[in-house]
Design an enzyme around this catalytic site. Structure first.
Site, PDB file in Angstrom:
ATOM      1  N   ARG A 170     -18.461 -31.082 -19.835  1.00 26.23           N
ATOM      2  CA  ARG A 170     -18.143 -31.108 -18.415  1.00 26.23           C
ATOM      3  C   ARG A 170     -17.397 -31.287 -17.418  1.00 26.23           C
ATOM      4  O   ARG A 170     -16.410 -31.630 -16.562  1.00 26.23           O
ATOM      5  CB  ARG A 170     -17.139 -32.616 -18.957  1.00 26.23           C
TER       6      ARG A 170
ATOM      7  N   GLU B  63     -11.309 -36.839 -18.157  1.00 22.73           N
ATOM      8  CA  GLU B  63     -12.795 -36.563 -17.736  1.00 22.73           C
ATOM      9  C   GLU B  63     -12.637 -36.642 -15.864  1.00 22.73           C
ATOM     10  O   GLU B  63     -13.242 -35.686 -15.045  1.00 22.73           O
ATOM     11  CB  GLU B  63     -13.894 -36.948 -18.306  1.00 22.73           C
TER      12      GLU B  63
ATOM     13  N   SER C  28     -16.440 -42.438 -20.176  1.00 27.77           N
ATOM     14  CA  SER C  28     -15.999 -41.722 -20.767  1.00 27.77           C
ATOM     15  C   SER C  28     -14.388 -41.242 -20.004  1.00 27.77           C
ATOM     16  O   SER C  28     -14.508 -40.711 -19.218  1.00 27.77           O
ATOM     17  CB  SER C  28     -15.912 -40.808 -21.932  1.00 27.77           C
TER      18      SER C  28
HETATM   19  N1  EPU Z   1     -15.394 -43.320 -32.730  1.00 28.65           N
HETATM   20  C1  EPU Z   1     -14.632 -44.742 -33.010  1.00 28.65           C
HETATM   21  N2  EPU Z   1     -14.136 -45.533 -32.383  1.00 28.65           N
HETATM   22  C2  EPU Z   1     -13.885 -45.671 -30.955  1.00 28.65           C
HETATM   23  C3  EPU Z   1     -15.181 -45.096 -30.519  1.00 28.65           C
HETATM   24  C4  EPU Z   1     -15.390 -43.830 -30.528  1.00 28.65           C
HETATM   25  O1  EPU Z   1     -13.995 -44.465 -33.988  1.00 28.65           O
HETATM   26  O2  EPU Z   1     -13.191 -46.100 -30.436  1.00 28.65           O
HETATM   27  C5  EPU Z   1     -16.167 -42.588 -32.996  1.00 28.65           C
HETATM   28  C6  EPU Z   1     -17.593 -43.512 -33.919  1.00 28.65           C
HETATM   29  O3  EPU Z   1     -17.439 -44.277 -34.187  1.00 28.65           O
HETATM   30  C7  EPU Z   1     -18.008 -41.901 -33.197  1.00 28.65           C
HETATM   31  C8  EPU Z   1     -17.194 -40.743 -32.402  1.00 28.65           C
HETATM   32  O4  EPU Z   1     -15.907 -41.426 -31.539  1.00 28.65           O
HETATM   33  O5  EPU Z   1     -17.945 -41.886 -34.673  1.00 28.65           O
HETATM   34  C9  EPU Z   1     -18.438 -40.573 -31.568  1.00 28.65           C
HETATM   35  O6  EPU Z   1     -18.630 -41.694 -30.401  1.00 28.65           O
HETATM   36  P1  EPU Z   1     -19.869 -41.695 -29.453  1.00 28.65           P
HETATM   37  O7  EPU Z   1     -20.673 -41.445 -30.400  1.00 28.65           O
HETATM   38  O8  EPU Z   1     -19.076 -43.157 -29.093  1.00 28.65           O
HETATM   39  O9  EPU Z   1     -19.177 -40.327 -28.684  1.00 28.65           O
HETATM   40  P2  EPU Z   1     -17.975 -39.926 -27.621  1.00 28.65           P
HETATM   41  O10 EPU Z   1     -17.802 -38.204 -28.259  1.00 28.65           O
HETATM   42  O11 EPU Z   1     -17.755 -41.608 -26.966  1.00 28.65           O
HETATM   43  C10 EPU Z   1     -19.454 -39.453 -26.226  1.00 28.65           C
HETATM   44  C11 EPU Z   1     -19.232 -38.630 -24.786  1.00 28.65           C
HETATM   45  C12 EPU Z   1     -20.562 -39.602 -24.198  1.00 28.65           C
HETATM   46  C13 EPU Z   1     -21.940 -39.858 -24.427  1.00 28.65           C
HETATM   47  C14 EPU Z   1     -22.045 -40.082 -26.171  1.00 28.65           C
HETATM   48  C15 EPU Z   1     -22.788 -39.838 -26.511  1.00 28.65           C
HETATM   49  C16 EPU Z   1     -17.394 -37.246 -23.698  1.00 28.65           C
HETATM   50  C17 EPU Z   1     -16.856 -37.404 -23.654  1.00 28.65           C
HETATM   51  N3  EPU Z   1     -18.159 -38.182 -24.042  1.00 28.65           N
HETATM   52  O12 EPU Z   1     -18.979 -39.892 -26.422  1.00 28.65           O
HETATM   53  O13 EPU Z   1     -20.876 -39.523 -22.393  1.00 28.65           O
HETATM   54  O14 EPU Z   1     -22.816 -40.712 -23.449  1.00 28.65           O
HETATM   55  O15 EPU Z   1     -20.750 -38.489 -26.467  1.00 28.65           O
HETATM   56  O16 EPU Z   1     -23.577 -38.704 -26.133  1.00 28.65           O
HETATM   57  O17 EPU Z   1     -18.019 -36.296 -24.716  1.00 28.65           O
HETATM   58  C18 EPU Z   1     -18.944 -39.653 -20.210  1.00 28.65           C
HETATM   59  O18 EPU Z   1     -19.082 -38.464 -19.890  1.00 28.65           O
HETATM   60  O19 EPU Z   1     -19.164 -40.370 -19.578  1.00 28.65           O
HETATM   61  C19 EPU Z   1     -20.097 -40.252 -21.554  1.00 28.65           C
HETATM   62  C20 EPU Z   1     -20.141 -41.775 -21.648  1.00 28.65           C
END
Ligand code: EPU
Length: 353
Positions: free
Chosen positions: A171, A349, A253
């Protein structure tokens, strides 16, 4: 109101609420619609605007407006999509920075050029995509990047930058980094991206290793989904857990997933065995910020009119009528509670201004 005598389309007292995906209130004293490289040079040659500080606005999906900008706002509206090369190893497409990212993804698939399907439905414009090296479901923009054109806001010169010059990180890119003594590469606020070229490799190499995609493969019994299927799955996954900015203001995010040493990760697992963590090639670990925030009990909580989305704790939302200050107050409270419990400082971010 546009000023008829100027070849530039200039609005005065422009309301920015509809121009930022959080829907935050702010007014630009001057907003210039940039439709070409020549428009940037017209701004630079303009007696009033030429030397004024400038703020580049794409889709406004990575921005938290906490004040009326004192800068002249340049709204990027350079359009166009075309195939510039059809090579044996790749299709190279060129897309205007003002095009909506998701429309560009859908267009490439419609043309039969797969490769962007994992990046479906990311809000914002094509020009903003390299700035923060957008990523989702195992693919980052940097993986599909060929080059981009940008106009210097200082000299008006057009430069073409390759991936190395863009210095992509998680990012992050040269466009987010401020120029500092000894760091001449920092281009934050110094250039305006007009066109982005993407490389869609042939033969197509699907990326299906992200947990959410693997889950769909198991559920449907389809172990070899084509690009269109992955696109549909990604759209469905995102719609299920992320708010649509057209309905609920947000900037995706709100925090980056923090990276910690193996030792720090072990220490946290010792106290919280369920923490979601991913090993990185360099031996460190990336932690799921959403999990950390969720574990601190923030899901669905509000501070004033700003809130934490009830289905994804990493996403802050405008519950209706929020100000940028309320969003920042909520973000700080989250940072403090995550730091208090885990000793980890979450880094925002989007750009706060
Ligand atoms: N999780 C929780 N509780 C929550 C949210 C997430 O326990 O409220 C856990 C989920 O269960 C999962 C893990 O955290 O095991 C990761 O969650 P998720 O797969 O939704 O992905 P993320 O790491 O929260 C990242 C990117 C997103 C992207 C997704 C999918 C960043 C900061 N965010 O989110 O990007 O869509 O992976 O690849 O790297 C963005 O940058 O704006 C964005 C939406």
């Amino acid at each position: 109101m546009p000023i008829a005598s100027s070849p530039l389309a200039i609005d005065r007292a422009a309301n920015l609420r509809a121009l930022n995906s959080f829907g935050l209130p702010a007014v630009a004293h001057t907003l210039v619609h940039i439709r070409s490289d020549a428009d940037v040079r017209r701004v630079l040659d303009h007696p009033e605007l030429g030397r004024a500080p400038k703020l580049v606005l794409g889709g406004g999906s990575n921005l938290v407006l906490t004040r009326d900008p004192s800068e002249v706002v340049l709204r990027v509206e350079v359009m166009g999509k075309r195939l510039v090369a059809e090579r044996e190893d790749a299709w190279i497409v060129e897309i205007g920075a003002g095009e909506a990212w998701h429309d560009a993804v859908a267009w490439t698939l419609d043309q039969g050029w797969p490769g962007l399907e994992n990046l479906a439905l990311i809000p914002g414009t094509v020009g903003a995509a390299p700035v923060q090296n957008i990523g989702a479901y195992g693919v980052e923009l940097a993986d599909r990047f060929e080059s981009l054109d940008a106009v210097s806001l200082v000299t008006g010169r057009v430069v073409t930058l390759d991936a190395r010059a863009c210095a992509f990180g998680y990012r992050d890119s040269v466009f987010k980094q401020a120029a500092q003594p000894g760091n001449f590469g920092g281009l934050a606020g110094k250039s305006l991206i007009t066109r982005v070229r993407l490389r869609l490799s042939r033969p197509w190499q699907p990326v299906r290793s992200y947990l959410d995609i693997e889950r769909r493969m198991a559920e449907t019994g389809n172990a070899a989904p084509d690009a269109r299927t992955i696109f549909d799955w990604v759209c469905a996954i995102r719609r299920a857990k992320l708010p649509d900015p057209a309905e609920i203001g947000n900037a995706g995010s709100f925090f980056k997933n923090p990276v910690v040493s193996a030792e720090q990760c072990r220490d946290i697992i010792g106290r919280d065995p369920h923490i979601v963590h991913y090993p990185l090639p360099d031996g460190r670990f990336k932690l799921a910020a959403g999990w950390l925030i969720d574990a601190c009990g923030w899901k669905g909580k509000r501070v004033g009119n700003a809130g934490v989305y009830e289905r994804q704790a990493l996403v802050l939302v405008n519950c209706g009528g929020a100000t940028g200050a309320e969003v920042v107050t909520l973000a700080r409270a989250i940072q403090e509670s995550v730091y208090g419990r885990f000793g980890i400082r979450l880094e925002p971010e989007p750009v706060l201004m």
